[in-house]
Design an enzyme around this catalytic site. Structure first.
Site, short mmCIF file in Angstrom:
data_model
loop_
_atom_site.label_atom_id
_atom_site.label_comp_id
_atom_site.label_asym_id
_atom_site.label_seq_id
_atom_site.Cartn_x
_atom_site.Cartn_y
_atom_site.Cartn_z
N THR A 57 0.89 -1.16 0.00
CA THR A 57 0.00 0.00 0.00
C THR A 57 0.93 1.21 0.00
OG1 THR A 57 -0.09 0.10 2.42
CG2 THR A 57 -1.81 -1.18 1.36
N HIS A 58 0.57 2.24 -0.70
CA HIS A 58 1.43 3.42 -0.88
C HIS A 58 2.79 3.05 -1.47
CE1 HIS A 58 -1.44 5.37 1.90
NE2 HIS A 58 -1.34 4.24 2.58
N SER A 86 17.66 -0.95 -26.17
CA SER A 86 17.99 0.46 -26.37
C SER A 86 19.04 0.55 -27.47
CB SER A 86 18.55 1.02 -25.05
OG SER A 86 19.38 2.12 -25.33
N LYS A 97 20.07 -2.79 -21.78
CA LYS A 97 18.65 -2.54 -21.52
C LYS A 97 17.72 -3.54 -22.17
CE LYS A 97 17.28 1.51 -20.67
NZ LYS A 97 16.56 2.18 -19.62
N GLU A 141 4.43 -0.62 -21.23
CA GLU A 141 4.39 0.85 -21.20
C GLU A 141 3.38 1.38 -22.20
OE1 GLU A 141 8.80 2.27 -19.92
OE2 GLU A 141 8.66 1.12 -21.74
N TYR A 162 -30.90 14.23 -35.84
CA TYR A 162 -29.56 14.04 -36.38
C TYR A 162 -28.89 15.37 -36.69
CZ TYR A 162 -25.63 12.67 -39.27
OH TYR A 162 -24.37 12.54 -39.77
N1 ARG Z 1 -21.81 10.07 -42.84
C1 ARG Z 1 -22.91 10.36 -42.00
C2 ARG Z 1 -22.56 10.03 -40.55
O1 ARG Z 1 -21.64 9.31 -40.35
C3 ARG Z 1 -24.11 9.55 -42.39
C4 ARG Z 1 -25.41 10.21 -42.12
C5 ARG Z 1 -25.56 11.38 -42.97
N2 ARG Z 1 -26.83 11.97 -42.86
C6 ARG Z 1 -27.06 13.20 -43.31
N3 ARG Z 1 -28.25 13.64 -43.20
N4 ARG Z 1 -26.11 13.91 -43.81
O2 ARG Z 1 -23.17 10.51 -39.63
#
Ligand code: ARG
Length: 461
Positions: free
Chosen positions: A155-156, A277, A283, A290, A317
Site C-alpha cells: 500500500t502506498h 535500447s 537494456k 508501457e 440528427y
Molecule cells: N456520414 C454520416 C454520418 O456518419 C451519415 C449520415 C448522414 N446523414 C445526413 N443527413 N447527412 O453521420
C-alpha cells in the site's frame, strides 16, 4: 455524383468535400451497410414497394458486393463517394441499374448509419468479450502456476503485508470480470434496431419494424424515431467500458513494470514483448506494458471527446454525430489490441519466487502479526500497534528483521512477548491466518482459483 445533387446548382468545394466526407473511416461499416440493405429490401417487398423478383436481383448484387468487400475492404477507399452508404448504393446501381435506385425508398442515411453502427458494435463487442476471457484465462493460468508463490503486497508502494502471486493475478481477474459484465450489459442495451425510423419522423411505409429488427439479428426495434436517429448513448457507453477496462490494464501494466525493475527483480519479461535500447546495450525495456499504460489515456480521451460532441446537440440528427466513428473505432481497436498484448505478456512471464519471497520477508511486513500476537495476550490493539511501532524503530536501528530480535530485546518493549512469538512472525503463518473470504490463506486461494476456473469454463466467451 452526390446522392443529393438535385437541389444544388453548384458542386461542392473540394476542400469542403474532403472535410465533409466520411468514407475514409466509415468504410469499416461496409458489411453492416450491405446487411442492412438486404434486410431493407426484404421489408420493402412486404409493403409492396419491390416485387419479389426485384428483391431477388438486389439480393444477388448485394451478395456479390459483400463477397467483394470481405475480400478487399480497402477497394472502397479509392472511391470519391461521400460515405459508405452512398458507396454501397452507387455500387448497387452500377450492378443492377435503375432498380438500385429504388432501395432507398422510405429509408434515410440517418437511420441507416445508426443501424450500421449498432450492428458493428455488436460484432466488435463479441471480439472484445472473447479477448477479455482470454486474458482472464491467462491470469488464472499464472495464478495456478504460482498458487503458493509469496509476493509482497503493497500500500502506498510500501511493503505492507505478504500476499501470493496467485492472489495478485486473481485480483485482475476480478477487475476484468466486471469489465466483461459491463460490456455484456452495454451490448444488451444497444440491441435495438433504429432501421425504419427514416430521417427523424419515421418512415412513410408500413414497415413491420419489429420483424425487420429480428431479421437483422437485433432483439427488437427502437421505440421513438427522434431518439433512434440521434441516440449515440451506446457509443459513449462502450467507450466508458473500454476506458475503465484500459484503466485496469494500465494498473496491471504498471504493477508488472515495477515487478520487472532491476530494483524489485520479481520477474523477467519475455524477449518477445520487450525491446532494447539503441545506445545502452544492457537494456531490456518493457515497451509492451508501457504502451498499454500509455494508451489508456487515449481511450479515456476519446470517451470525453464524444461526450463533449453530444453535449447540447439539438434533436435529431446533426452532422456533429459523424464524429462518433473515428473515436469509437480507435478506442475499441486500442482496447482489443491491449487486451491481446496483455495476454501475450503473460505467456512467457518468469516469476523469481526466491526474490519475491525475500522481499516479502523484508520491509517489516510481519509487524501486524506482532501486534495481533500482543492482542491475543490481552493488550488492546491500539496499544499493541504503538508498542510494535517502537519495536520496528529499534529493529531498523539494529538492521535486523523482527524475527531476528532476541527475547531479551523484545522484553524491553513488552514483558508479554515469549518464545511463541517466533512462529507467529513466519511468512506462512501470516498468510495462513487470513482465513476470511477473499483473504490469502491457502484454502481461500485454492477456493478462489477453483471458482475462477469454473467461471471461465462455464462462460462461452
Ligand atoms: N456520414 C454520416 C454520418 O456518419 C451519415 C449520415 C448522414 N446523414 C445526413 N443527413 N447527412 O453521420
Amino acid at each position: 455524383m452526390a446522392l443529393w445533387g438535385g437541389r444544388f446548382s453548384q458542386g461542392a468545394d473540394a476542400r469542403f468535400k474532403q472535410f465533409n466526407d466520411s468514407l475514409r473511416f466509415d468504410y469499416r461499416l461496409a458489411e453492416q451497410d450491405i446487411q442492412g440493405s438486404m434486410a431493407w429490401a426484404r421489408a420493402l417487398v412486404k409493403v409492396g414497394v419491390l416485387t419479389a423478383a426485384e428483391q431477388g436481383k438486389l439480393q444477388q448484387a448485394l451478395d456479390a458486393l459483400l463477397v467483394s468487400v470481405r475480400l478487399d475492404p480497402e477497394q472502397i477507399l479509392v472511391s470519391d463517394a461521400e460515405d459508405i452508404h452512398s458507396w454501397v448504393e452507387g455500387k448497387l446501381i452500377d450492378a443492377v441499374g435503375d432498380l438500385g435506385k429504388k432501395l432507398h425508398t422510405g429509408r434515410s442515411r440517418n437511420d441507416q448509419v445508426a443501424t450500421d453502427l449498432k450492428l458493428w458494435c455488436k460484432a466488435q463487442g463479441e471480439l472484445l468479450a472473447a479477448s477479455i476471457t482470454a486474458l482472464q484465462t491467462g491470469l488464472v493460468g499464472c495464478a495456478r502456476a504460482h498458487q503458493h508463490t509469496v509476493l509482497p503486497g503493497y500500500t502506498h508502494l510500501q511493503r505492507a503485508q505478504p500476499v501470493t502471486f496467485s492472489h495478485w493475478a486473481l485480483a485482475y481477474v476480478e477487475m476484468l470480470e466486471r469489465d466483461h459484465s459491463r460490456l455484456r450489459d452495454a451490448l444488451k442495451r444497444l440491441d435495438t434496431s433504429p432501421l425504419g425510423c427514416g430521417a427523424l419522423a419515421g418512415t412513410a411505409y408500413a414497415i413491420d419494424r419489429e420483424a425487420l429488427a429480428l431479421d437483422l439479428g437485433f432483439a427488437g426495434a427502437t421505440r421513438n424515431s427522434l431518439d433512434s436517429v440521434s441516440d449515440r448513448d451506446h457509443v459513449v457507453e462502450l467507450m466508458h467500458v473500454a476506458s475503465l477496462s484500459m484503466t485496469h490494464l494500465s494498473r496491471l501494466a504498471e504493477d508488472l513494470i515495477f515487478y520487472n525493475t532491476g530494483e524489485a527483480g520479481f520477474l523477467e519479461l519475455s524477449d518477445a514483448v520487450t525491446s532494447g535500447s539503441s545506445l545502452m546495450p544492457q537494456k531490456k525495456n518493457p515497451d509492451a506494458l508501457e504502451l498499454i499504460r500509455g494508451k489508456a489515456g487515449r481511450v479515456v480521451g476519446a470517451q470525453v471527446a464524444m461526450l463533449m460532441t453530444l453535449k447540447a446537440l439539438p434533436l435529431a440528427y446533426n452532422k456533429d454525430m459523424q464524429e462518433d466513428k473515428e473515436g469509437l473505432f480507435d478506442a475499441l481497436d486500442t482496447w482489443l489490441d491491449c487486451l491481446d498484448m496483455a495476454s501475450l505478456v503473460l505467456v512467457d512471464l518468469k516469476v523469481n519466487a526466491e526474490r519475491t519471497k525475500a522481499a516479502a520477508q523484508g520491509g517489516y511486513a510481519n509487524a501486524t502479526e506482532l501486534a495481533d500476537y500482543l492482542v491475543a495476550k490481552g493488550i488492546p490493539f491500539r496499544e499493541a500497534h504503538h508498542i510494535v511501532g517502537e519495536v520496528v524503530v529499534y529493529a531498523i536501528g539494529v538492521k535486523r528483521p523482527l524475527e531476528g530480535l532476541s527475547l531479551d530485546e523484545f522484553a524491553r518493549f513488552s514483558p508479554l512477548i515469549g518464545e511463541d512469538v517466533y512462529p507467529n512472525l513466519e511468512l506462512e503463518a501470516t498468510l495462513a491466518k487470513r482465513v476470511a473470504k477473499g483473504g490469502v490463506a491457502p484454502q481461500q486461494i485454492a477456493a478462489a482459483l477453483d471458482a475462477a476456473e469454473a467461471m471461465l469454463v462455464k462462460r462461452a466467451c
